[in-house]
Every structure is written in C-alpha cells, then in structure tokens.
Design a protein around this motif. Structure first.
Motif, PDB file in Angstrom:
ATOM      1  N   GLY A 124       1.145  -1.162   0.773  1.00 43.77           N
ATOM      2  CA  GLY A 124      -0.304  -0.135   0.201  1.00 43.77           C
ATOM      3  C   GLY A 124       0.467   1.286   0.379  1.00 43.77           C
ATOM      4  N   GLU A 125       2.187   0.998   0.004  1.00 43.64           N
ATOM      5  CA  GLU A 125       2.999   2.813  -0.003  1.00 43.64           C
ATOM      6  C   GLU A 125       3.116   2.592  -2.020  1.00 43.64           C
ATOM      7  N   ARG A 126       2.831   4.837  -1.616  1.00 41.55           N
ATOM      8  CA  ARG A 126       2.944   5.035  -3.125  1.00 41.55           C
ATOM      9  C   ARG A 126       3.798   6.103  -3.183  1.00 41.55           C
ATOM     10  N   PHE A 127       4.922   6.278  -4.382  1.00 41.77           N
ATOM     11  CA  PHE A 127       5.715   6.950  -4.587  1.00 41.77           C
ATOM     12  C   PHE A 127       5.123   7.538  -5.012  1.00 41.77           C
ATOM     13  N   GLY A 128       6.246   8.791  -4.996  1.00 42.95           N
ATOM     14  CA  GLY A 128       5.245  10.027  -6.159  1.00 42.95           C
ATOM     15  C   GLY A 128       6.197  10.265  -6.804  1.00 42.95           C
ATOM     16  N   ASN A 129       6.371  11.347  -6.815  1.00 44.44           N
ATOM     17  CA  ASN A 129       8.026  11.951  -7.591  1.00 44.44           C
ATOM     18  C   ASN A 129       8.823  13.469  -7.368  1.00 44.44           C
ATOM     19  N   ALA A 130      10.106  13.881  -7.627  1.00 45.01           N
ATOM     20  CA  ALA A 130      10.793  15.253  -7.460  1.00 45.01           C
ATOM     21  C   ALA A 130      11.646  14.737  -8.436  1.00 45.01           C
ATOM     22  N   LEU A 131      11.452  14.614 -10.065  1.00 46.38           N
ATOM     23  CA  LEU A 131      12.241  14.731 -11.350  1.00 46.38           C
ATOM     24  C   LEU A 131      12.130  16.185 -11.435  1.00 46.38           C
ATOM     25  N   ALA A 132      10.679  16.813 -12.257  1.00 47.02           N
ATOM     26  CA  ALA A 132      11.281  18.083 -12.752  1.00 47.02           C
ATOM     27  C   ALA A 132      12.113  19.357 -11.841  1.00 47.02           C
ATOM     28  N   GLU A 133      12.547  20.506 -12.501  1.00 44.10           N
ATOM     29  CA  GLU A 133      13.244  21.519 -11.946  1.00 44.10           C
ATOM     30  C   GLU A 133      12.520  22.777 -12.490  1.00 44.10           C
ATOM     31  N   LEU A 134      12.467  24.012 -12.366  1.00 45.22           N
ATOM     32  CA  LEU A 134      12.270  25.255 -12.310  1.00 45.22           C
ATOM     33  C   LEU A 134      13.619  25.700 -12.723  1.00 45.22           C
ATOM     34  N   GLY A 135      13.707  26.856 -13.645  1.00 40.00           N
ATOM     35  CA  GLY A 135      14.744  27.465 -13.896  1.00 40.00           C
ATOM     36  C   GLY A 135      16.291  27.582 -14.638  1.00 40.00           C
ATOM     37  N   THR A 136      15.818  26.142 -15.371  1.00 39.50           N
ATOM     38  CA  THR A 136      16.744  25.625 -16.107  1.00 39.50           C
ATOM     39  C   THR A 136      16.675  25.860 -18.155  1.00 39.50           C
ATOM     40  N   ARG A 137      17.857  25.387 -18.391  1.00 39.11           N
ATOM     41  CA  ARG A 137      17.578  26.008 -19.785  1.00 39.11           C
ATOM     42  C   ARG A 137      16.516  25.184 -19.921  1.00 39.11           C
TER      43      ARG A 137
END
Length: 402
Positions: A124-137
């Motif tokens: 029952g564990e859920r995985f999210g994400n932290a992939l994208a970033e702001l301010g990159t080219r």
C-alpha cells in the motif's frame, strides 16, 4: 512542512489479474465521481479517496508477477488510469509517477531493490516524484545534486511539478551525481530535510499536489539509489510507458467532458430557434457535433489500446525497433487524446449553451484539466516524430517526452 503521510490503513487487496484490475477501477470510479466537482471547486485534497485507491490494490497492479503483483498489461494499466481520470482528472494523474517508478525499478533496479520496493508497493505504499525543476535551460536539465558521503549520499536541491509527492510515502528524486550522471534516489517522505510544499496553483488538475519539494542535505543509503540515465541510453520501455499514462489521463478527461455535456444538453439546454424542434437533443446540428466528438473519442481510445499493446511488446522484448515502434504508437495516441480532451472540454459550452458557464455547474473543470495536463509535452513535436519515422525512417529520441 505538511504532515507525514501514513501507510495505508487497513488491508490492501492483492489484485491477481487484468480482469480484476478493470473491475476495481470501475467500482472506484463510480465512487470518486460523486464529489469530483466539489473537490475541484474547493481544492479539497483527496486524502480519503487516495486511501481507498491504495487499499483497492490498484497501485500494485504493474508489479511483475514474479514479485507477487498482477503484472497487468500496459493496455490494461492505461484503461485503469483512463477510468479513474474520467471520474476525477486529478485522481487519475496522481499515480502516474508511481507507475513510472515501478517501471524504472523493473528495468533498472537491482534484484534486492525490486524485492524490497515491490513488497512495500503491494502493501500500500505510494510513490510520488521529484523529477522536474524550474529555472533550467530545458525541461530535461537537472541541478539537484547527489554527493557521496561515507557509505551513502546527501541530496540538495529544489523540485517543482512534483505530482503525487504531497501524498507519497516515498519520493523518487532525479539527481546528478559527482560524475555528472543522472541517478534516481528513492527518498522517504518523512526523512530529515525533506520539505513537501503545497504550492501548486495551476488552474486545472487542482488537487494533484504538483507543487514543490525541497531537499536540504537529505541522507540516502546507497541501496536507495538506482540508475536512471542509463534507462534512456539503451532501448527500454520506460519512455513509452510514461507517455502512455499521460495519454490515458487525457482520454479520461475527454470521456468526462462528453458525458457531462450529454447530460446537460438532455436536461437543461434549449433548442436553437432555427432548428424548429422543441428539444435541444433533437437539434440536427447539435446531434451532428456530438457524433463528431464521439467518433474522435473512439479513435483516441482505439489508438490508446494499440499503443498499450505496442508498449507490451517493447517491454517483453526491448530493442531499438520495438521501443521506437512503441514510442511512435504512443505519440500517435497522444496527438488524438490531446486534441479530443481539449475539443470536448471546449465544445461542451457551445453545445450546452450559456447556462453551462454558470460557476455552480463547474463544467469548465474539464477544459481546465485538459489544458493543464496536455501541456506536459508539446504535441507539435509528436507530429514531427511520427512524420520523421514514416517519411525518413528516423527513430524518435529516447528521452521520455515523445
């Protein structure tokens, strides 16, 4: 900092096959649709709904059978997502990166990592994400660092568009190591230095939790890091899987828009004076427009299914040709799913009339959801990839955004 997310409370169903997965999705969708408009209007985070979603077992259906999961086909996974998204576009999108993480583990994880994480996903564990970033080219560039320290690593950086992180137990984070290579670190949601910020203010997909994740000197064990960049340096199904799920979300949004438009026209709309009919549903031009939308939706659904089957073939036997064919099939689907989700959400008002714009009906959420979600990857480049494939025999790039 938001409160830590607890593991799923109560037993989690162990889904065994595709048929059971589809039945579970339909049952949940019937429940989720009841207050979807209210959740969108008031931006009520779907915490209770996500607990039901987790306990249903649907978040574990792509875990391979060898590790206790149902190992459903990607065609089935796409239909499950489309079914949930038709009930609530945000709920349909929240697990997208969870299934993406499952696929990364499947193609790039060590045997130890697969057994460890797949067991927790099935619990029952859920995985999210932290992939994208702001301010990159570019949208693909990453600046978040993974720095070696003793037997483990430290992570420092800031992410945005972190869909699902707000509700996750673990957050896969794309990081750049000391050698400049992109890796994936699976970070515990409640680890010291992790700050998940609910600052998503998009006008659509309002409750996806697609805000920021700040990582301040976060410690991860070596076993919590797996290769990421290498999944695109060789032919794998990872990119097509990600895009297939996006297409499924758009199909669901289109279904919801067309469904609500039909109900409104049947129950509230007035016939145009020149139609010489008493009811809006008998207006021949209205009927024609509904037919057009229905045909376009059916076409998008058919391409989604064909794309799922192509991804299944690529996952079973990944090579340059099978992965390229899967990417093109998914790109073709995404062209139509993008266009019908936007068309259905917009045409709804033309067919239903001015009364449909009243805020109490909240029918604009379908267009808002479609417009927001379809901005993930530009459709104009999908046309280019498809044209290049058929005209010039050029395979699409392997970066996950085609």
């Amino acid at each position: 900092m938001t409160n830590p997310i607890k593991a799923a409370e109560g037993p989690v169903v162990r889904i065994l096959d595709d048929i059971q997965a589809l039945a579970a999705a339909r049952a949940l969708a019937a429940s989720f649709s009841k207050e979807a408009s209210l959740r969108d209007r008031q931006r009520q985070l779907p915490l209770n709904e996500l607990e039901q979603f987790s306990r249903s077992g649907l978040w574990g259906i792509s875990v391979p059978r060898a590790y206790g999961g149902a190992g459903v086909s990607f065609a089935t996974l796409a239909e499950v997502i489309a079914t949930i998204a038709a009930a609530d576009g945000s709920l349909g999108q929240i697990p997208q990166n969870h299934f993406y993480a499952v696929e990364i583990l499947r193609v790039n994880g060590s045997e130890t990592q697969k057994r460890f994480y797949f067991e927790r996903i099935l619990a029952g564990e859920r995985f999210g994400n932290a992939l994208a970033e702001l301010g990159t080219r570019t949208s693909q560039e990453r600046r978040t660092r993974l720095s070696k320290e003793g037997d483990g690593f430290r992570i420092n950086g800031r992410k945005f568009y972190a869909t699902g992180a707000l509700y996750a137990h673990r957050i896969p984070v794309s990081v750049i190591d000391d050698d400049g290579v992109q890796q994936l670190a699976i970070v515990k949601r409640d680890a010291a230095g992790v700050n998940v910020i609910d600052d998503w203010s998009g006008f659509g997909q309002r409750t996806t939790g697609s805000g920021s994740v700040v990582l301040d000197n976060v410690w991860v064990e070596a076993e919590e890091v797996l290769p990421f960049q290498s999944a695109f340096e060789r032919p794998t199904s990872l990119g097509p899987v990600a895009q297939l799920l996006h297409a499924a979300i758009d199909v669901g949004i289109a279904r919801a828009a067309l469904h609500d438009a039909a109900i409104f026209v049947r129950t509230r709309s007035r016939a145009w004076i020149d139609s010489k009919v008493e009811r809006a549903i008998d207006d021949p031009l209205t009927v024609r427009e509904f037919g057009d939308l229905a045909v376009r939706l059916a076409g998008a659904e058919a391409l989604l299914e064909l794309a799922g089957e192509a991804v299944d073939r690529a996952a079973a036997a990944p090579d340059i040709d099978s992965v390229a064919a899967a990417s093109i099939a998914v790109a073709e689907a995404r062209v139509l799913t993008t266009e019908i989700s936007l068309a259905a959400g917009s045409k709804l008002f033309e067919l239903a009339g001015t009364q449909a714009t009243l805020s109490e009906h909240n029918l604009d959420r379908h267009w808002r959801n479609a417009r927001t979600h379809t901005l993930h990857d530009p459709v104009r480049w999908k046309y280019h990839a498809v044209g290049n494939y058929y005209l010039n025999n050029k395979n699409p790039p392997r970066h996950g955004a085609i």
